[in-house]
Design a protein around this motif. Structure first.
Motif, PDB file in Angstrom:
ATOM      1  N   ASP A   1      -7.967   2.155  12.965  1.00  0.00           N
ATOM      2  CA  ASP A   1      -6.818   2.241  12.068  1.00  0.00           C
ATOM      3  C   ASP A   1      -7.313   2.351  10.621  1.00  0.00           C
ATOM      4  O   ASP A   1      -7.679   1.364  10.000  1.00  0.00           O
TER       5      ASP A   1
ATOM      6  N   ILE B   1       0.881  -1.179   0.000  1.00  0.00           N
ATOM      7  CA  ILE B   1       0.000   0.000   0.000  1.00  0.00           C
ATOM      8  C   ILE B   1       0.904   1.210   0.000  1.00  0.00           C
ATOM      9  O   ILE B   1       1.168   1.822   1.024  1.00  0.00           O
TER      10      ILE B   1
ATOM     11  N   HIS C   1      -0.180   9.600   2.913  1.00  0.00           N
ATOM     12  CA  HIS C   1       0.804   9.083   1.947  1.00  0.00           C
ATOM     13  C   HIS C   1       0.383   7.749   1.330  1.00  0.00           C
ATOM     14  O   HIS C   1       1.147   7.149   0.602  1.00  0.00           O
ATOM     15  N   LYS C   2      -0.823   7.319   1.628  1.00  0.00           N
ATOM     16  CA  LYS C   2      -1.335   6.147   0.924  1.00  0.00           C
ATOM     17  C   LYS C   2      -2.349   6.606  -0.111  1.00  0.00           C
ATOM     18  O   LYS C   2      -2.002   7.089  -1.173  1.00  0.00           O
TER      19      LYS C   2
ATOM     20  N   GLY D   1       4.114   8.334   9.603  1.00  0.00           N
ATOM     21  CA  GLY D   1       3.436   7.245   8.906  1.00  0.00           C
ATOM     22  C   GLY D   1       2.492   6.538   9.843  1.00  0.00           C
ATOM     23  O   GLY D   1       2.409   6.868  11.038  1.00  0.00           O
TER      24      GLY D   1
ATOM     25  N   SER E   1       2.681   3.779  11.249  1.00  0.00           N
ATOM     26  CA  SER E   1       3.339   3.137  12.396  1.00  0.00           C
ATOM     27  C   SER E   1       3.343   4.084  13.593  1.00  0.00           C
ATOM     28  O   SER E   1       2.970   3.714  14.704  1.00  0.00           O
TER      29      SER E   1
ATOM     30  N   THR F   1       1.838  -3.089  13.218  1.00  0.00           N
ATOM     31  CA  THR F   1       2.303  -1.937  13.998  1.00  0.00           C
ATOM     32  C   THR F   1       1.483  -1.775  15.288  1.00  0.00           C
ATOM     33  O   THR F   1       1.894  -1.035  16.176  1.00  0.00           O
TER      34      THR F   1
ATOM     35  N   ALA G   1      -5.354   3.778   8.254  1.00  0.00           N
ATOM     36  CA  ALA G   1      -4.123   4.224   7.570  1.00  0.00           C
ATOM     37  C   ALA G   1      -4.321   4.158   6.064  1.00  0.00           C
ATOM     38  O   ALA G   1      -4.104   5.135   5.348  1.00  0.00           O
ATOM     39  N   TYR G   2      -4.763   3.011   5.604  1.00  0.00           N
ATOM     40  CA  TYR G   2      -5.055   2.872   4.180  1.00  0.00           C
ATOM     41  C   TYR G   2      -6.490   3.304   3.866  1.00  0.00           C
ATOM     42  O   TYR G   2      -6.721   4.145   2.998  1.00  0.00           O
TER      43      TYR G   2
ATOM     44  N   GLY H   1     -10.326  -0.670   6.808  1.00  0.00           N
ATOM     45  CA  GLY H   1      -9.556  -1.008   5.611  1.00  0.00           C
ATOM     46  C   GLY H   1      -8.330  -1.813   5.993  1.00  0.00           C
ATOM     47  O   GLY H   1      -7.251  -1.252   6.216  1.00  0.00           O
TER      48      GLY H   1
ATOM     49  N   ASN I   1      -0.324   5.133  14.755  1.00  0.00           N
ATOM     50  CA  ASN I   1      -0.931   4.141  15.651  1.00  0.00           C
ATOM     51  C   ASN I   1      -0.327   4.239  17.048  1.00  0.00           C
ATOM     52  O   ASN I   1      -1.037   4.155  18.049  1.00  0.00           O
TER      53      ASN I   1
HETATM   54  C1  LIG Z   1       0.247   0.898   6.049  1.00  0.00           C
HETATM   55  C2  LIG Z   1      -0.497   0.634   7.288  1.00  0.00           C
HETATM   56  C3  LIG Z   1       0.048   0.933   8.544  1.00  0.00           C
HETATM   57  C4  LIG Z   1       1.477   1.407   8.704  1.00  0.00           C
HETATM   58  O1  LIG Z   1       1.657   2.620   8.083  1.00  0.00           O
HETATM   59  P1  LIG Z   1       3.099   3.149   7.610  1.00  0.00           P
HETATM   60  O2  LIG Z   1       2.748   4.438   7.007  1.00  0.00           O
HETATM   61  O3  LIG Z   1       3.623   2.138   6.627  1.00  0.00           O
HETATM   62  O4  LIG Z   1       3.962   3.261   8.795  1.00  0.00           O
HETATM   63  C5  LIG Z   1      -0.740   0.754   9.655  1.00  0.00           C
HETATM   64  N1  LIG Z   1      -1.993   0.271   9.537  1.00  0.00           N
HETATM   65  C6  LIG Z   1      -2.541  -0.049   8.344  1.00  0.00           C
HETATM   66  C7  LIG Z   1      -3.945  -0.556   8.297  1.00  0.00           C
HETATM   67  C8  LIG Z   1      -1.810   0.131   7.180  1.00  0.00           C
HETATM   68  O5  LIG Z   1      -2.363  -0.192   5.996  1.00  0.00           O
END
Ligand SMILES: *Cc1c(COP(=O)(O)O)cnc(C)c1O
Length: 497
Positions: A261, A82, A292-293, A137, A139, A181, A263-264, A234, A142
């Motif tokens: 979470d 991702i 950044h995703k 990011g 990581s 993470t 993140a994505y 996600g 979270n």
């Molecule tokens: C990518 C991701 C992370 C970690 O994010 P980074 O930006 O790679 O540090 C944490 N949780 C989920 C669900 C992710 O997809």
């Protein structure tokens, strides 16, 4: 030349040279860097230069040697992991900030935009009036959210864990599809990776709320302190979204911190077809997302949102230091007016997380949203979700393709099903390797219920038109070729399964 004089007045020219190199890179006509390594490795692997070569030589090396041998991540056909290549607005904004505002403190235009962009993100992504802080990011984002959770859980029993540490067994609940993470955060926060209870998922890879309840009740009977419940908005493997509202009810019923979470997957909320799956997210105690995703920023930008940032301040307190806050405390109390940007730190993001020095990240988010607006972002997210759905439809329509999980967002997990081959994992592994060597369609793989899956995640701002069709055609062609080689007796050692 030991000063920056060589550069004075030349930045425009030098940036133009780098820009031309990057434009060339974005044509994606070069070979893969690893294949080509004999051409660049010896040029770069040089001892520490005794004397400098000057800025022109450095610029030339960047343009001629490094840029053409970068990663394939920005390519339209790259759908691995991702991660994505940055959009132009992100590149321009980071370059501007790196010179004009190298750090995010002091009440400057960049500090204002840091906050404004967090407000825009919260509004865009359904988080209402939640307040944010950027970090490097998912990581770290979270870790920041779970640091707040730790603070919340221990303050309720009269202890400051940031000051005194933790003194008892705790639990964080997350699904077995959670990002690793979460465990690492638990480790870093002194809670222990083993304190993360992995809750079983249903067939759609969503956390089972009944299993969550059972685990929680059993722990409560054993006197274990619950610190957080974590939901996926996600999942990284599959894009699955946990039942956010239902999990939130469990968390609220027990007064447990609820962390989501995203993140994505949080930007998926912009797609009306799946928006309902995020219902209740604004009631979570902390939510993260990674611009950044899916939003197209250059790597290095995540955000954690909470309702009140005070808890972050308590969780990540640093003792005041003479060279920073100390100087302001000593300022003339009779005259607290701010007349210069050095009279005040602006919004003290350095108290809300782990980083003191940090680049301005908000300007990137601000620039991306200024460029295409909420509507442009929505169109892109919908396009990516469409691509996963189109791929799923093609899998259903072709006897050689097997859809392994119905896509929720922009990830589609599937595999090739050859006739008369037992080891499908090995077959798909070989197929994937050949596909990647062609260097045009670059998904990664994962496992779904133990089965090796091809896993494109459609994420890049440059991906779209023709990509799904091209990927499917390439897979069918390579799969058919492998099948023929196998039925010919597997003479080629590479085809032996
Ligand atoms: C990518 C991701 C992370 C970690 O994010 P980074 O930006 O790679 O540090 C944490 N949780 C989920 C669900 C992710 O997809």
């Amino acid at each position: 030349m030991s000063t920056e004089k060589a550069e004075l007045g030349r930045l425009q020219t030098l940036l133009a040279q780098v820009g031309a190199g990057l434009d060339e890179y974005l044509r994606f006509e070069h070979a893969d860097a690893f294949v080509n390594r004999a051409a660049w490795q010896p040029r770069l692997a040089q001892p520490l230069p005794r004397t400098g070569e000057g800025i022109d030589a450095v610029t030339r090396e960047l343009v001629e040697t490094l840029i053409p041998n970068g990663q394939p991540i920005s390519k339209p056909g790259f759908t691995g992991y991702i991660v994505t290549g940055p959009v132009t607005a992100s590149v321009l904004a980071s370059a501007a900030a790196s010179v004009a505002s190298p750090a995010r403190y002091l009440p400057t235009a960049f500090n204002l935009v840091e906050e404004l962009s967090l407000e825009w993100l919260a509004e865009l992504l359904g988080l209402g009036a939640m307040k944010g802080v950027y970090s490097s990011g998912g990581s770290v984002a979270n870790l920041v959210g779970l640091g707040a959770a730790r603070q919340h859980a221990f303050e309720k029993i009269g202890r400051d864990p940031a000051l005194h540490g933790v003194d008892r067994a705790v639990r964080i609940y997350a699904s077995e599809e959670c990002h690793h993470t979460i465990q690492r955060s638990a480790g870093v926060l002194g809670l222990g990776r083993a304190s993360v209870a992995l809750i079983a998922c249903d067939e759609g890879k969503r956390m089972r709320v009944d299993a969550l309840r059972r685990a929680l009740e059993s722990d409560l009977r054993d006197g274990i302190l619950p610190v957080a419940i974590v939901a996926n908005a996600g999942a990284t493997n599959t894009g699955a979204i946990d039942p956010i509202a239902e999990i939130g009810e469990v968390a609220r019923a027990h007064g447990i911190w609820y962390h989501v979470d995203g993140a994505y997957g949080l930007p998926g909320i912009l797609d009306p077809r799946v928006r309902g799956l995020y219902r209740g997210i604004e009631q979570a105690d902390s939510v993260i997302t990674d611009p950044h995703k899916w939003l197209g920023a250059a790597v290095g930008i995540a955000a954690t949102f909470v309702h009140e940032r005070d808890i972050l301040e308590r969780a990540f307190t640093q003792e005041a230091s003479d060279y920073l806050e100390g100087t302001l405390e000593q300022s003339d109390a009779d005259e607290p007016r701010i007349e210069h940007s050095m009279d005040d730190f602006g919004i003290p993001y350095f108290n809300y997380g782990l980083e003191l020095s940090s680049p301005c990240r908000g300007v990137v988010v601000w620039a991306m949203l200024r460029e295409i607006g909420a509507e442009g972002m929505r169109e892109r997210i919908v396009r990516h979700n469409d691509m996963a759905r189109e791929l799923a439809a093609r899998c259903r329509a072709h006897e050689r393709l097997e859809l392994l999980l119905e896509p929720t967002l922009s990830v589609c997990c599937f595999r090739y099903r050859p006739a008369g081959v037992d080891d499908l994992d090995e077959f798909n592994r070989r197929l994937h390797r050949r596909l990647v060597r062609e260097n045009q369609y670059l998904p990664s793989t994962t496992r779904v219920d133990g089965r090796l899956a091809l896993r494109p995640c459609f994420l890049g701002a440059r991906t779209g038109e023709g990509q799904v069709e091209g990927l499917v055609d390439a897979i069918l062609r390579i799969g058919a070729g492998l099948e023929t080689e196998l039925s010919d007796g597997g003479q080629n050692a590479d085809t032996q399964l």
